[in-house]
Write an enzyme that holds these catalytic residues in place. Structure first.
Site, PDB file in Angstrom:
ATOM      1  N   PRO A 289      39.544   7.038  67.750  1.00 46.02           N
ATOM      2  CA  PRO A 289      40.375   6.828  66.567  1.00 46.02           C
ATOM      3  C   PRO A 289      39.851   7.615  65.377  1.00 46.02           C
ATOM      4  O   PRO A 289      38.636   7.725  65.170  1.00 46.02           O
ATOM      5  CB  PRO A 289      40.232   5.328  66.303  1.00 46.02           C
ATOM      6  CG  PRO A 289      38.870   4.992  66.853  1.00 46.02           C
ATOM      7  CD  PRO A 289      38.576   5.956  67.963  1.00 46.02           C
ATOM      8  N   ARG A 327      49.227  16.951  53.303  1.00 46.76           N
ATOM      9  CA  ARG A 327      50.100  16.236  54.248  1.00 46.76           C
ATOM     10  C   ARG A 327      51.576  16.182  53.827  1.00 46.76           C
ATOM     11  O   ARG A 327      52.454  16.409  54.650  1.00 46.76           O
ATOM     12  CB  ARG A 327      49.561  14.832  54.543  1.00 46.76           C
ATOM     13  CG  ARG A 327      48.132  14.828  55.115  1.00 46.76           C
ATOM     14  CD  ARG A 327      47.703  13.471  55.661  1.00 46.76           C
ATOM     15  NE  ARG A 327      48.450  13.149  56.862  1.00 46.76           N
ATOM     16  CZ  ARG A 327      49.479  12.341  56.910  1.00 46.76           C
ATOM     17  NH1 ARG A 327      49.876  11.711  55.824  1.00 46.76           N
ATOM     18  NH2 ARG A 327      50.110  12.129  58.035  1.00 46.76           N
ATOM     19  N   TYR A 331      53.780  18.008  56.524  1.00 38.07           N
ATOM     20  CA  TYR A 331      54.481  17.131  57.478  1.00 38.07           C
ATOM     21  C   TYR A 331      55.577  16.293  56.832  1.00 38.07           C
ATOM     22  O   TYR A 331      56.029  15.331  57.448  1.00 38.07           O
ATOM     23  CB  TYR A 331      53.497  16.139  58.124  1.00 38.07           C
ATOM     24  CG  TYR A 331      52.196  16.693  58.612  1.00 38.07           C
ATOM     25  CD1 TYR A 331      52.148  17.579  59.685  1.00 38.07           C
ATOM     26  CD2 TYR A 331      50.996  16.297  58.031  1.00 38.07           C
ATOM     27  CE1 TYR A 331      50.941  18.060  60.148  1.00 38.07           C
ATOM     28  CE2 TYR A 331      49.785  16.780  58.492  1.00 38.07           C
ATOM     29  CZ  TYR A 331      49.770  17.664  59.554  1.00 38.07           C
ATOM     30  OH  TYR A 331      48.567  18.128  60.016  1.00 38.07           O
ATOM     31  N   CYS A 358      51.533  27.529  42.592  1.00 37.80           N
ATOM     32  CA  CYS A 358      52.709  28.358  42.358  1.00 37.80           C
ATOM     33  C   CYS A 358      53.586  28.543  43.583  1.00 37.80           C
ATOM     34  O   CYS A 358      53.726  29.657  44.100  1.00 37.80           O
ATOM     35  CB  CYS A 358      52.258  29.715  41.829  1.00 37.80           C
ATOM     36  SG  CYS A 358      51.367  29.487  40.298  1.00 37.80           S
ATOM     37  N   GLU A 359      54.133  27.471  44.089  1.00 36.19           N
ATOM     38  CA  GLU A 359      55.210  27.566  45.067  1.00 36.19           C
ATOM     39  C   GLU A 359      55.902  26.218  45.137  1.00 36.19           C
ATOM     40  O   GLU A 359      55.270  25.178  44.906  1.00 36.19           O
ATOM     41  CB  GLU A 359      54.710  28.014  46.442  1.00 36.19           C
ATOM     42  CG  GLU A 359      53.693  27.165  47.113  1.00 36.19           C
ATOM     43  CD  GLU A 359      53.365  27.721  48.496  1.00 36.19           C
ATOM     44  OE1 GLU A 359      54.192  27.532  49.396  1.00 36.19           O
ATOM     45  OE2 GLU A 359      52.310  28.358  48.658  1.00 36.19           O
ATOM     46  N   TYR A 387      42.571  12.985  57.006  1.00 39.68           N
ATOM     47  CA  TYR A 387      43.259  14.281  56.938  1.00 39.68           C
ATOM     48  C   TYR A 387      43.622  14.637  55.491  1.00 39.68           C
ATOM     49  O   TYR A 387      44.650  15.253  55.232  1.00 39.68           O
ATOM     50  CB  TYR A 387      44.499  14.282  57.859  1.00 39.68           C
ATOM     51  CG  TYR A 387      44.173  13.873  59.277  1.00 39.68           C
ATOM     52  CD1 TYR A 387      43.437  14.711  60.092  1.00 39.68           C
ATOM     53  CD2 TYR A 387      44.559  12.633  59.788  1.00 39.68           C
ATOM     54  CE1 TYR A 387      43.099  14.342  61.397  1.00 39.68           C
ATOM     55  CE2 TYR A 387      44.239  12.249  61.089  1.00 39.68           C
ATOM     56  CZ  TYR A 387      43.512  13.107  61.884  1.00 39.68           C
ATOM     57  OH  TYR A 387      43.186  12.736  63.165  1.00 39.68           O
TER      58      TYR A 387
HETATM   59  N1  LLP Z   1      41.614  12.574  69.944  1.00 36.77           N
HETATM   60  C1  LLP Z   1      42.220  13.766  70.050  1.00 36.77           C
HETATM   61  C2  LLP Z   1      42.073  14.543  71.288  1.00 36.77           C
HETATM   62  C3  LLP Z   1      42.994  14.264  68.980  1.00 36.77           C
HETATM   63  O1  LLP Z   1      43.601  15.439  69.097  1.00 36.77           O
HETATM   64  C4  LLP Z   1      43.124  13.505  67.787  1.00 36.77           C
HETATM   65  C5  LLP Z   1      43.906  13.992  66.643  1.00 36.77           C
HETATM   66  C6  LLP Z   1      42.452  12.271  67.725  1.00 36.77           C
HETATM   67  C7  LLP Z   1      41.719  11.831  68.827  1.00 36.77           C
HETATM   68  C8  LLP Z   1      42.525  11.392  66.511  1.00 36.77           C
HETATM   69  O2  LLP Z   1      43.806  10.972  66.252  1.00 36.77           O
HETATM   70  P1  LLP Z   1      44.070   9.811  65.171  1.00 36.77           P
HETATM   71  O3  LLP Z   1      43.415   8.548  65.683  1.00 36.77           O
HETATM   72  O4  LLP Z   1      43.496  10.227  63.897  1.00 36.77           O
HETATM   73  O5  LLP Z   1      45.544   9.703  65.125  1.00 36.77           O
HETATM   74  N2  LLP Z   1      46.508  16.339  60.521  1.00 36.77           N
HETATM   75  C9  LLP Z   1      47.457  15.392  61.065  1.00 36.77           C
HETATM   76  C10 LLP Z   1      46.888  14.634  62.255  1.00 36.77           C
HETATM   77  C11 LLP Z   1      46.411  15.554  63.373  1.00 36.77           C
HETATM   78  C12 LLP Z   1      45.808  14.803  64.536  1.00 36.77           C
HETATM   79  C13 LLP Z   1      45.173  15.731  65.514  1.00 36.77           C
HETATM   80  N3  LLP Z   1      44.491  15.103  66.604  1.00 36.77           N
HETATM   81  C14 LLP Z   1      47.916  14.461  59.955  1.00 36.77           C
HETATM   82  O6  LLP Z   1      47.492  14.625  58.806  1.00 36.77           O
HETATM   83  O7  LLP Z   1      48.720  13.558  60.187  1.00 36.77           O
END
Ligand code: LLP
Length: 435
Positions: A289, A327, A331, A358-359, A387
């Protein structure tokens, strides 16, 4: 639950007023609650108690050294995706030996570093990578522990840019080819098959896709145990958090007051759905996580620079921008914005919340309704602990923001705002341009 709330009219992180932090360290500044992180960690561990569980914190969510140390102190291992993250684990005093090294594009140097640090396992995403890890392990006279990431082809029902478990993604090896990949791995002399891994996506708000994915791969996991004696199954990360009603979600009883159908995913729901499926495997279970552990434990504090009243539109121009928190621009993500000092007597304001970059993509929210705030006043983006800083950049030659960690009534600057000198430290004017 989290530890951000108004005490009187002032927004606090644990026992500290956010305005006190801004007065001392300026803005934009990320502020994190150590207690919230600890609570999230313990709550998730408790929801899966009884399993042989190892939580590998996905440090891509927030890899600031102080945060990494906090997790190490709590007993976490790490899910890391680069040589840089590995160096952070070591620099912060975390246990690389219990951590997993993931990522689709590991370089020779990264694999070497991982082997030298004796990482618990490499999460392998392709057959050429198996070959490369085997080769480098051979050169170093080591045996590399590996797991293959299998792609269960399940729809995580999340944002397209953060879903990973569908077969059209670049991640993992499709379930139907996984047996072949393991058979290939078994033939390499410098590899040791240690486990199996999957991850279907991020910010999942329903437990269904997790259950579906686990059920889909279970027979294969048992087969791997029989054939290769694997010792662990990593079910990845992905547990979502509350963005929409983020501040209120910190208060006791908020979850219970929600109608059953509208309750966000909790560790308890996750644990009670997955435990019965995972326990009979008799394997160590790894969890990766990121967002769940740190997302609601951080805010980005910013100051209002200008209130610009355009034609039929008001713009709240902040001193934070897309380079500090990308973010929303990247997204279309929603982050709740709240005043650091609230005044319920003021009218509501409807405005586009923007930064100075500036965008036009530098927009945090369109037509956001919030309490009126004026020039010089402070606001906070909620749920910015994951993130946020890790995706920040220096676009427009804006310095990387500062970071502060709060614990009870104490707070400390854990990452200074970047100076101009450190920003340009690696740059030089070449001889042929000298005059
Ligand atoms: N394990 C793997 C193999 C992953 O690719 C990721 C996230 C995680 C664990 C952790 O996931 P989490 O528990 O945080 O959901 N930048 C994006 C999120 C990208 C996630 C990439 N991989 C955002 O700001 O929403």
């Amino acid at each position: 639950m989290h530890h951000f709330s108004y005490v009187g009219q002032k927004l606090q992180c644990e026992g500290v007023e956010l305005s006190a932090i801004a007065a001392l360290h300026g803005t934009p500044t990320y502020v994190y609650s150590a207690q919230t992180i600890a609570d999230n960690y313990r709550r998730l561990a408790a929801s899966l108690s009884g399993l042989d569980l190892r939580i590998c914190y996905a440090m891509k969510a927030n890899s600031t050294l102080a945060i990494v140390r906090h997790f190490a102190n709590l007993g976490a291992a790490f899910d890391l995706v680069s040589g840089g993250e590995l160096q952070r684990v070591i620099a912060a005093g975390g246990r690389a030996q219990d951590s997993v090294f993931a990522g689709v594009g590991k370089t020779d140097a990264e694999i070497r570093r991982g082997l030298e640090a004796s990482v618990y396992s490499f999460h392998v995403e392709s057959e050429p990578e198996l070959e490369r890890i085997n080769h480098i392990a051979g050169q170093l006279g080591r045996i590399a522990p590996i797991a293959i990431r299998i792609n269960p082809d399940v729809d995580a029902q999340t944002h397209a840019k953060i879903t990973t478990g569908k077969s059209e993604n670049k991640f993992g090896i499709p379930l139907k080819f996984a047996a072949e990949a393991y058979a290939a791995a078994a033939k390499f002399p410098h590899l040791r098959i240690r486990g199996v891994q999957m991850h279907i996506g991020s910010q999942l708000t329903q437990v269904g896709p997790f259950v579906e994915a686990v059920k889909k791969v279970l027979p294969f996991v048992l087969e791997l145990k029989r054939l290769y004696g694997i010792e662990y199954f990593s079910v990845g990360g992905g547990i979502g958090i509350v963005y929409q009603d983020a501040l209120a979600s910190g208060s006791a009883g908020w979850w219970d007051a929600k109608p059953a159908g509208e309750r966000p995913l909790t560790p308890e729901i996750y644990g009670s759905a997955l435990k019965p499926l995972l326990a009979p495997l008799g394997l160590r279970i790894l969890l990766e996580p990121g967002r769940f552990l740190v997302g609601n434990a951080g805010v980005l504090v910013s100051r209002v620079e200008y209130v610009k009243r355009g034609q039929g539109k008001t713009f709240l121009i902040l001193d934070a921008a897309m380079n500090d928190l990308v973010r929303p621009a990247m997204y279309e993500a929603y982050h709740e914005l709240v005043p650091v000092v609230r005044d319920t007597a003021r009218p509501a304001l409807k405005a586009d919340i923007v930064g100075p970059v500036c965008e036009s993509g530098d927009c945090f929210a369109k037509d956001r309704v919030m309490q009126e705030v004026g020039e010089g006043e402070l606001v906070a983006f909620m749920s910015a602990g994951a993130y946020g800083y890790t995706m920040a950049s220096r676009y427009n030659t804006r310095a990387m923001p500062a970071e502060v960690l709060v614990s009870g009534n104490r707070f400390e600057l854990v990452n200074a705002r970047e100076s101009f000198d450190s920003m340009v430290a690696g740059e030089k004017i070449p001889g042929f341009l000298q005059r």
